[in-house]
Design an enzyme around this catalytic site. Structure first.
Site, PDB file in Angstrom:
ATOM      1  CG  HIS A 138      -4.031  -1.800  -1.956  1.00 10.58           C
ATOM      2  ND1 HIS A 138      -4.718  -1.477  -2.914  1.00 10.58           N
ATOM      3  CD2 HIS A 138      -3.230  -0.705  -1.754  1.00 10.58           C
ATOM      4  CE1 HIS A 138      -4.552  -0.557  -3.426  1.00 10.58           C
ATOM      5  NE2 HIS A 138      -3.649   0.078  -2.700  1.00 10.58           N
ATOM      6  CG  ASP A 215      -1.263  -6.915  -3.892  1.00 15.71           C
ATOM      7  OD1 ASP A 215      -0.322  -6.650  -4.499  1.00 15.71           O
ATOM      8  OD2 ASP A 215      -1.925  -6.278  -3.407  1.00 15.71           O
ATOM      9  CD  GLN A 218       3.365  -1.314  -1.028  1.00 19.34           C
ATOM     10  OE1 GLN A 218       4.713  -1.001  -0.790  1.00 19.34           O
ATOM     11  NE2 GLN A 218       2.503  -0.665  -1.678  1.00 19.34           N
ATOM     12  CE  LYS A 241       2.218   0.641  -4.409  1.00 18.41           C
ATOM     13  NZ  LYS A 241       1.161   1.369  -5.359  1.00 18.41           N
ATOM     14  CB  CYS A 379      -6.116   1.718  -0.878  1.00 21.18           C
ATOM     15  SG  CYS A 379      -6.281   3.059  -2.107  1.00 21.18           S
TER      16      CYS A 379
END
Lengths: 421, 150
Positions: A138, A215, A218, A241, A379
């Site tokens: 991302h 990261d 998600q 999220k 993104c």
């Protein structure tokens, strides 16, 4: 080990299934209409909806518990401080971190990554050094590293992926050399759904003496996260999220790394003593939490973690897998539809393109049916460039989505075909 | 509820499928780029200007049906016109797509461009219809930075 006896007993009773009706009742927005139709919310990778318990926690905090933390001698402030620190401990347990002070509250996963890039990155990177990222990052796990590279003279190396959206691990291993200083890697791709083999990739990096920033924006909504099992050095979480409030996130960092890092922002809360001659800083995590934090958000995120903790995760994962399989098969059966991102290990994200129709037109037509999907590059422009497509339409599912909603999506895409002839 | 048939009229679907003037002008006197980075819509507009008259105009790029059809209709409408007239059309078009959903479209002045009036009911898509026009405006006024309508 499963014994024969257990198998036969399991067969005798009906297999346990997720009580979707009950779960959906926890999320008030799911009962609303959009464009006059029942809302079919399939944009969970952008942001997830909030259970009533999170909403109630926020309301209760502002109605009865609001005070600034870490400074008041009065009861209300002490109560707020306790609730804030309790939320930190909940997140620590949720990701299985060793210590609560390894959890830093931040504004978002983006801020978590920027914190590491600016604090760790700027103090460890020099001209000629290399940072490894993947092609499916991302922008939030790419641009901060570009900024640090620009400032320090370091450079980015990129792990390539296959057409299906799987990272090429042999190429990854070949990227390491004595100049490699950090790996920044996405756990689950937001645009493709790919679940990267993070544990294995961390091991490779550590063999080369290189720390890894993951990261996890998600990851947490779909997978149980165990930072000690992954052995990653940093892990970024996005509150909104994972069914929590917006404006709050968390950074996990190994204690030894956080302790050695310089502050990211200066201000109140993050100091030990301030003099014009010399200011000394607090220990982590306070060192990285300058200013009054998003107290309500942190406590709300704690409530989200409580909610997730009480879910039957084996059933949740089976349900999400079923949604993904069903959506993949149903969409692929529509003439002209092509799925984008077909990795073997995938979270419940179905990105697709339709011959002759731009993703935005798909999005507008689906919207008229009450169906919320994301359209565009998500993104992840390098992913779109790698695959040679300008944009995709993306349906991203959460555990509260249903097969009926997949059916609505498919009917919507058929309508798109009808409109475009 | 907004009407999809208003938005995706036959004229628009036709111009999307077979865009007119989809070409690069090698001898263009004026060029500009437009990009809506969040959408991914990209367009380059080429103009051959002689004595303030648009002798030829073309565009290239990629984007949704609305932006492609808008670019195609725009190039058809301004070809052969003076720059003043083109700027007038730009303003009339801009007013049409940004007017409230119930405002009547001035189809006399706009001709075929009125086909895009349906965009008014879809606020998220106004920027798609506008991008080619802002790019043309940038080309005619000598703006070198890419323009955006986001």
């Amino acid at each position: 080990m499963t014994t024969l006896h257990q198998v036969s007993r399991a067969k005798a009773s009906a297999p346990p299934v997720l009580d979707l009706r009950r779960i959906r009742a926890d999320f008030p927005i799911l009962g609303h209409l959009s464009n006059g139709k029942p809302l079919v919310y399939l944009d969970n990778a952008a942001t997830s909806q909030k259970p009533q318990s999170v909403i109630d926690t926020l309301t209760r905090y502002y109605q009865a518990e609001n005070a600034n933390i870490h400074r008041g001698v009065y009861e209300l402030s002490q109560h707020a401080t306790l609730a804030y620190e309790r939320a930190r401990a909940k997140i620590q347990r949720f990701i299985n971190a060793a210590e609560p002070h390894e959890v830093v509250f931040v504004r978002s996963a983006t801020e978590a990554i920027n914190l590491v890039a600016h604090s760790y990155g700027r103090s460890h990177l020099h001209a000629g050094d290399e940072v490894i990222v993947s092609v499916m990052e991302h922008h939030s796990n790419l641009v901060p590293w570009q900024l640090v590279c620009e400032a320090t003279g370091a450079r980015l190396r990129v792990i390539p992926m296959t057409d299906a959206g799987e990272l090429v691990l042999e190429e990854y291993e070949r990227l390491f050399n004595e100049k490699t200083k950090l790996v920044a890697l996405v756990h689950v791709s937001n645009s493709l759904g790919t679940i990267n083999p993070v544990k294995q990739m961390v091991e490779t990096a550590h063999t080369n003496g290189v720390p890894v920033m993951v990261d996890g924006a998600q990851g947490a909504p779909h997978l149980p996260i165990d930072v000690r099992d992954l052995d990653c050095d940093f892990y970024a979480l996005s509150g909104h999220k994972m069914f929590g409030p917006t404006g709050i996130g968390a950074l996990y960092g190994k204690a030894a790394l956080l302790d050695a890092m310089p502050p990211y922002q200066g201000g109140g809360e993050m100091i030990r003593s301030v003099r014009f001659e010399k200011t000394t800083y607090a220990q982590a995590p306070a060192k990285f939490e300058a200013g009054t934090p998003h107290i309500a958000g942190a406590i709300g995120l704690g409530a989200a973690v409580d909610y997730l903790h009480n879910l039957p995760w084996d059933l949740i994962q089976a349900h999400e897998y079923d949604l993904l399989t069903y959506a993949t098969e149903s969409l692929a059966a529509i003439p002209g539809v092509r799925l984008v991102g077909t990795a073997r290990e995938k979270a419940s994200v179905a990105s697709f393109v339709l011959d002759g129709v731009h993703a935005h037109d798909i999005g507008t037509i689906l919207d008229q049916e009450g169906i919320a999907v994301r359209t565009g590059h998500h993104c992840t422009q390098p992913v779109m460039e790698r695959l040679g497509i300008p944009a995709t339409a993306r349906a991203s599912f959460a555990f509260y989505n249903t097969r009926e909603e997949v059916d609505a999506l498919v009917a919507g895409v058929l309508k798109v075909r009808e409109v475009f002839g | 509820m907004a009407d999809l048939r208003e938005l995706y009229q036959q004229v628009i679907l036709d111009h999307n499928r077979s865009p007119r003037n989809y070409k690069r002008l090698p001898d263009a006197s004026h060029t500009a780029e437009g990009t809506n980075p969040l959408c991914g819509d990209e367009i380059t507009v080429y103009v051959l200007l002689e004595d303030d008259v648009i002798k030829d105009v073309g565009f290239q790029g990629s984007g949704c049906a609305i932006s492609q059809a808008s670019a195609s209709l725009m190039t058809s409408a301004v070809k052969g016109r003076g720059t003043d007239e083109a700027e007038q059309l730009f303003r009339a078009f801009h007013d049409m797509v940004t007017a409230g959903p119930d405002a009547p479209a001035d189809s006399k002045a706009l001709g075929k461009l009125a086909a895009l009036a349906g965009v008014r009911q879809f606020p998220a898509r106004v920027k798609c219809a506008n991008l080619p026009w802002h790019t043309l405006h940038a080309a005619l006024t000598g703006v070198h930075e890419p323009v955006s309508t986001e």
